[in-house]
Design a protein around this motif. Sequence first.
Motif, mmCIF file in Angstrom:
data_model
loop_
_atom_site.group_PDB
_atom_site.id
_atom_site.type_symbol
_atom_site.label_atom_id
_atom_site.label_comp_id
_atom_site.label_asym_id
_atom_site.label_seq_id
_atom_site.Cartn_x
_atom_site.Cartn_y
_atom_site.Cartn_z
ATOM 1 N N ALA A 166 53.695 31.689 13.128
ATOM 2 C CA ALA A 166 54.946 31.552 12.374
ATOM 3 C C ALA A 166 56.087 32.353 12.990
ATOM 4 N N ASP A 167 55.754 33.429 13.702
ATOM 5 C CA ASP A 167 56.792 34.263 14.314
ATOM 6 C C ASP A 167 57.135 33.823 15.733
ATOM 7 N N TRP A 168 56.530 32.737 16.195
ATOM 8 C CA TRP A 168 56.818 32.202 17.524
ATOM 9 C C TRP A 168 57.876 31.106 17.432
ATOM 10 N N ARG A 169 58.441 30.779 18.580
ATOM 11 C CA ARG A 169 59.347 29.634 18.652
ATOM 12 C C ARG A 169 58.497 28.381 18.868
ATOM 13 N N ILE A 170 58.467 27.516 17.889
ATOM 14 C CA ILE A 170 57.656 26.303 17.992
ATOM 15 C C ILE A 170 58.455 25.246 18.746
ATOM 16 N N LYS A 171 57.967 24.920 19.936
ATOM 17 C CA LYS A 171 58.644 23.942 20.789
ATOM 18 C C LYS A 171 58.238 22.514 20.437
ATOM 19 N N HIS A 172 57.016 22.377 19.911
ATOM 20 C CA HIS A 172 56.519 21.045 19.559
ATOM 21 C C HIS A 172 55.390 21.211 18.555
ATOM 22 N N PHE A 173 55.422 20.392 17.509
ATOM 23 C CA PHE A 173 54.290 20.306 16.585
ATOM 24 C C PHE A 173 54.173 18.868 16.105
ATOM 25 N N PHE A 174 52.947 18.370 16.109
ATOM 26 C CA PHE A 174 52.693 17.002 15.652
ATOM 27 C C PHE A 174 51.276 16.925 15.106
ATOM 28 N N MET A 175 51.122 16.234 13.992
ATOM 29 C CA MET A 175 49.795 15.888 13.503
ATOM 30 C C MET A 175 49.807 14.412 13.147
ATOM 31 N N GLY A 176 48.898 13.661 13.756
ATOM 32 C CA GLY A 176 48.850 12.237 13.473
ATOM 33 C C GLY A 176 48.016 11.498 14.497
ATOM 34 N N GLU A 177 48.205 10.196 14.553
ATOM 35 C CA GLU A 177 47.383 9.345 15.402
ATOM 36 C C GLU A 177 47.946 9.226 16.818
#
Length: 202
Positions: A166-177
Amino acid sequence: MNMWNKRFLNEQYVYGTEPNEFLAAMQRKLNVSGNALAIAEGEGRNAVFLAEQGMQVTAWDYAESGLAKTEKLASSKGVTVHTKLVDLNEADWQMHKEKWDEIVCVFGHFRTELRNKTLQGVKEAIKPGGYFVTEVYSYNQIPYKSGGPKEEDFLYKPEEFLDNFADWRIKHFFMGEVVRHEGMHHTGLAHVIQFAGQKPVE
């Protein structure tokens, strides 16, 4: 002999020799350089890809046969990957504090307790400004016929990344097919979690 050591004794690369599609795409986007660590790396396809991009790469796995195939694949591609026999249950992450510019984990599946330990270790081992890139099967994968563990305890939930990092810079997140064709064991429509995060520069 553990099951992975037996599986990788086959001359054939059971997950193929091409890198994971998500890792390859993120590597082009992030343009990372320096020292990379590939954990639970199996037969080396992702580690070799990183080495081809000019990184100094170390691959960890606990299957000697997989590490031997990693070295063979690297040699065939004209690059070097340092291999180390590591059981993540016994990994001493403190020895690697802020050592790596990038850590990658592609379809590395462990029970919840070890997963939590490993994710915390990854956080400590990456340098400020460095990256963690991973694609894994989500807890929704069980009904799919495309590979991965069949016990939910080995599968990931989104909060494991969104809370732990949570304290990081999230460059990409995806959950799915997604559709994956990675050798004989990862083939077809799958339900995954993709995460790429950058450690804050203090």
